[in-house]
Design an enzyme around this catalytic site. Structure first.
Site, PDB file in Angstrom:
ATOM      1  N   SER A  68      13.130 -20.149   0.949  1.00  0.00           N
ATOM      2  CA  SER A  68      12.269 -19.208   0.434  1.00  0.00           C
ATOM      3  C   SER A  68      12.652 -18.782  -1.220  1.00  0.00           C
ATOM      4  CB  SER A  68      12.205 -17.842   1.284  1.00  0.00           C
ATOM      5  OG  SER A  68      11.779 -16.913   0.672  1.00  0.00           O
TER       6      SER A  68
ATOM      7  N   TYR B  30      15.062 -10.546   6.151  1.00  0.00           N
ATOM      8  CA  TYR B  30      14.553 -11.753   5.640  1.00  0.00           C
ATOM      9  C   TYR B  30      15.461 -12.585   4.361  1.00  0.00           C
ATOM     10  CZ  TYR B  30      10.941 -15.296   4.495  1.00  0.00           C
ATOM     11  OH  TYR B  30      10.254 -16.497   4.368  1.00  0.00           O
TER      12      TYR B  30
HETATM   13  P1  NAP Z   1       3.967 -18.278  10.238  1.00  0.00           P
HETATM   14  O1  NAP Z   1       2.384 -18.866   9.890  1.00  0.00           O
HETATM   15  O2  NAP Z   1       4.045 -17.196  10.830  1.00  0.00           O
HETATM   16  O3  NAP Z   1       4.375 -19.525  11.284  1.00  0.00           O
HETATM   17  C1  NAP Z   1       5.668 -19.608  11.606  1.00  0.00           C
HETATM   18  C2  NAP Z   1       5.836 -20.205  13.063  1.00  0.00           C
HETATM   19  O4  NAP Z   1       6.917 -20.271  13.577  1.00  0.00           O
HETATM   20  C3  NAP Z   1       4.853 -19.611  14.080  1.00  0.00           C
HETATM   21  O5  NAP Z   1       4.152 -20.916  14.614  1.00  0.00           O
HETATM   22  C4  NAP Z   1       5.825 -19.097  14.988  1.00  0.00           C
HETATM   23  O6  NAP Z   1       5.225 -19.021  16.436  1.00  0.00           O
HETATM   24  C5  NAP Z   1       6.972 -19.759  14.947  1.00  0.00           C
HETATM   25  N1  NAP Z   1       8.063 -19.301  15.394  1.00  0.00           N
HETATM   26  C6  NAP Z   1       8.493 -17.989  15.308  1.00  0.00           C
HETATM   27  N2  NAP Z   1       9.447 -17.602  15.933  1.00  0.00           N
HETATM   28  C7  NAP Z   1       9.848 -18.478  16.664  1.00  0.00           C
HETATM   29  C8  NAP Z   1      10.840 -18.949  17.856  1.00  0.00           C
HETATM   30  N3  NAP Z   1      11.914 -18.008  18.110  1.00  0.00           N
HETATM   31  N4  NAP Z   1      10.893 -20.187  18.320  1.00  0.00           N
HETATM   32  C9  NAP Z   1      10.050 -20.970  17.876  1.00  0.00           C
HETATM   33  N5  NAP Z   1       8.993 -20.720  16.937  1.00  0.00           N
HETATM   34  C10 NAP Z   1       8.967 -19.592  16.496  1.00  0.00           C
HETATM   35  O7  NAP Z   1       4.940 -18.814   9.019  1.00  0.00           O
HETATM   36  P2  NAP Z   1       4.660 -19.797   7.752  1.00  0.00           P
HETATM   37  O8  NAP Z   1       4.093 -19.106   6.460  1.00  0.00           O
HETATM   38  O9  NAP Z   1       4.161 -21.157   8.211  1.00  0.00           O
HETATM   39  O10 NAP Z   1       6.436 -19.937   7.420  1.00  0.00           O
HETATM   40  C11 NAP Z   1       7.041 -21.008   7.962  1.00  0.00           C
HETATM   41  C12 NAP Z   1       8.303 -20.946   7.427  1.00  0.00           C
HETATM   42  O11 NAP Z   1       8.274 -20.970   5.998  1.00  0.00           O
HETATM   43  C13 NAP Z   1       9.164 -19.852   7.656  1.00  0.00           C
HETATM   44  O12 NAP Z   1      10.504 -20.179   8.043  1.00  0.00           O
HETATM   45  C14 NAP Z   1       8.802 -18.876   6.342  1.00  0.00           C
HETATM   46  O13 NAP Z   1      10.126 -18.139   6.564  1.00  0.00           O
HETATM   47  C15 NAP Z   1       8.917 -19.864   5.378  1.00  0.00           C
HETATM   48  N6  NAP Z   1       8.345 -19.751   3.963  1.00  0.00           N
HETATM   49  C16 NAP Z   1       6.912 -19.341   4.239  1.00  0.00           C
HETATM   50  C17 NAP Z   1       6.377 -18.870   2.792  1.00  0.00           C
HETATM   51  C18 NAP Z   1       5.139 -18.480   2.867  1.00  0.00           C
HETATM   52  O14 NAP Z   1       4.552 -17.839   1.676  1.00  0.00           O
HETATM   53  N7  NAP Z   1       4.156 -18.513   3.903  1.00  0.00           N
HETATM   54  C19 NAP Z   1       7.120 -18.898   1.693  1.00  0.00           C
HETATM   55  C20 NAP Z   1       8.570 -19.352   1.877  1.00  0.00           C
HETATM   56  C21 NAP Z   1       9.058 -19.670   3.138  1.00  0.00           C
HETATM   57  P3  NAP Z   1       4.510 -17.344  16.560  1.00  0.00           P
HETATM   58  O15 NAP Z   1       3.018 -17.683  16.025  1.00  0.00           O
HETATM   59  O16 NAP Z   1       4.488 -17.444  18.224  1.00  0.00           O
HETATM   60  O17 NAP Z   1       5.490 -16.348  15.959  1.00  0.00           O
HETATM   61  C1  GCO Z   2       6.997 -11.710   1.021  1.00  0.00           C
HETATM   62  C2  GCO Z   2       6.570 -12.847   1.598  1.00  0.00           C
HETATM   63  C3  GCO Z   2       7.746 -13.902   1.198  1.00  0.00           C
HETATM   64  C4  GCO Z   2       7.376 -15.330   1.358  1.00  0.00           C
HETATM   65  C5  GCO Z   2       8.055 -16.285   1.078  1.00  0.00           C
HETATM   66  C6  GCO Z   2       8.150 -16.253  -0.484  1.00  0.00           C
HETATM   67  O1  GCO Z   2       6.971 -10.615   1.970  1.00  0.00           O
HETATM   68  O2  GCO Z   2       7.743 -11.431   0.252  1.00  0.00           O
HETATM   69  O3  GCO Z   2       6.516 -13.214   3.104  1.00  0.00           O
HETATM   70  O4  GCO Z   2       8.898 -13.559   1.636  1.00  0.00           O
HETATM   71  O5  GCO Z   2       7.189 -15.603   2.899  1.00  0.00           O
HETATM   72  O6  GCO Z   2       9.508 -16.034   1.604  1.00  0.00           O
HETATM   73  O7  GCO Z   2       9.175 -17.518  -0.875  1.00  0.00           O
END
Ligand code: NAP
Ligand code: GCO
Length: 268
Positions: A148, A161
């Site tokens: 992230s 986080y």
């Molecule tokens: P999301 O839309 O919230 O999807 C997360 C997925 O992980 C969901 O399917 C969730 O299922 C599942 N999950 C959560 N807890 C779990 C557990 N204990 N066991 C199995 N599955 C679980 O998140 P996303 O935005 O796609 O993010 C995916 C990854 O990218 C995460 O690691 C997040 O920190 C990272 N990330 C996101 C962003 C962003 O801007 N979106 C940026 C940087 C990094 P449920 O729906 O049941 O919770």
């Molecule tokens: C926040 C966002 C971010 C993104 C991502 C950025 O609240 O700042 O959720 O944390 O999820 O991790 O890289």
């Protein structure tokens, strides 16, 4: 040229992407399928797995879905054993499952802090530990941890986080250090701000019809002046899962549209 391009193929590879019913995990797994991989994913609830299976099928992908909480070591060990028995040894693991709790640190309970660390840091340890022994036997493996911006930067309300994602950066480097000798490459992808359900609250239109202040803030911090889409992570994710990246190890590839390089657009 043809030989070189084939290095990006995932033909014949089995990829496990955690938490991949939707969001970033779904986009990465879909790209892996297009590159030739067999897709295995898990989610925490059957209805989510069913939703994911339908979504993959709609794209012509015959994915394998498991209900498994990645924080439960026994459940993960059982899932990996079942995958190895019925589908095959996992060549590619993407530790994607993750949660966030946006709470000021002094108002966050220790339990809430632990829950985030459990999913975002302990679980990548648990799942990686479960798949590495067979990767060693097979003579190769790829582990990709979804880090992230918060692996590098802090901000208000995301202490747990940021601690987890900072730790995940160092877990990535340590798996590289400990298992690189077995031809296992462990790298991270550090997405910027991506349009998924996890960030939907940060993009909500305000009661007066204006854009969310955080939405405006992030666009000002991104050179391209926009949020990124999950599909924009596909190319980097395929690269890190393919033979083309065999000499890349312990690296966090930031796919952030330039946020980390940019001081931000001057207001006004
Ligand atoms: P999301 O839309 O919230 O999807 C997360 C997925 O992980 C969901 O399917 C969730 O299922 C599942 N999950 C959560 N807890 C779990 C557990 N204990 N066991 C199995 N599955 C679980 O998140 P996303 O935005 O796609 O993010 C995916 C990854 O990218 C995460 O690691 C997040 O920190 C990272 N990330 C996101 C962003 C962003 O801007 N979106 C940026 C940087 C990094 P449920 O729906 O049941 O919770
Ligand atoms: C926040 C966002 C971010 C993104 C991502 C950025 O609240 O700042 O959720 O944390 O999820 O991790 O890289």
């Amino acid at each position: 040229m043809a030989g070189f391009v084939n290095n990006f193929s995932l033909e014949g590879k089995i990829a496990l992407v955690t938490g991949a019913s939707y969001g970033i995990g779904f986009a990465i797994a879909s790209a892996y399928a297009e590159a030739g991989a067999t897709i295995v994913f898990n989610d925490i609830r059957q209805e989510l797995v069913d939703k994911g299976l339908a979504a993959y099928a709609e794209k012509g992908i015959a994915a394998h879905g498991y209900v498994c909480d990645v924080t439960d070591e026994n459940a993960v060990q059982e899932m990996v054993a079942d995958i190895e028995k019925n589908i095959g040894v996992i060549d590619i693991l993407v530790n994607n499952a993750g949660i966030i709790k946006r709470i000021p640190m002094t108002e966050m309970t220790a339990e809430e802090f632990r829950q985030v660390i459990d999913v975002d840091l302990n679980a990548p340890f648990i799942v990686s530990k479960a798949v590495i022994p067979s990767m060693i036997k097979k003579g190769h493996g790829k582990i990709i941890n979804i880090c992230s911006m918060m692996s590098e930067l802090g901000r208000e309300t995301v202490s747990a986080y940021a601690a987890a994602k900072g730790g995940l950066k160092m877990l990535t480097r340590n798996i590289c250090s400990e298992y690189g000798q077995y031809n296992i490459q462990c790298n991270g992808i550090g997405p910027g701000y991506i349009e998924t359900p996890q960030t939907a609250p940060l993009r909500e239109i305000q009661p007066d019809g204006s854009r969310h202040p955080f939405d405006q803030f992030i666009c000002a911090k991104t050179p391209a002046n926009r949020w990124l889409k999950p599909e924009e992570l596909a190319g980097p994710a395929v690269f890190l899962a393919s033979d083309a990246s065999d000499a890349v190890n312990g690296h966090i590839l930031y796919v952030d549209g330039g946020i980390l390089a940019y001081i931000g657009k001057q207001p006004g």
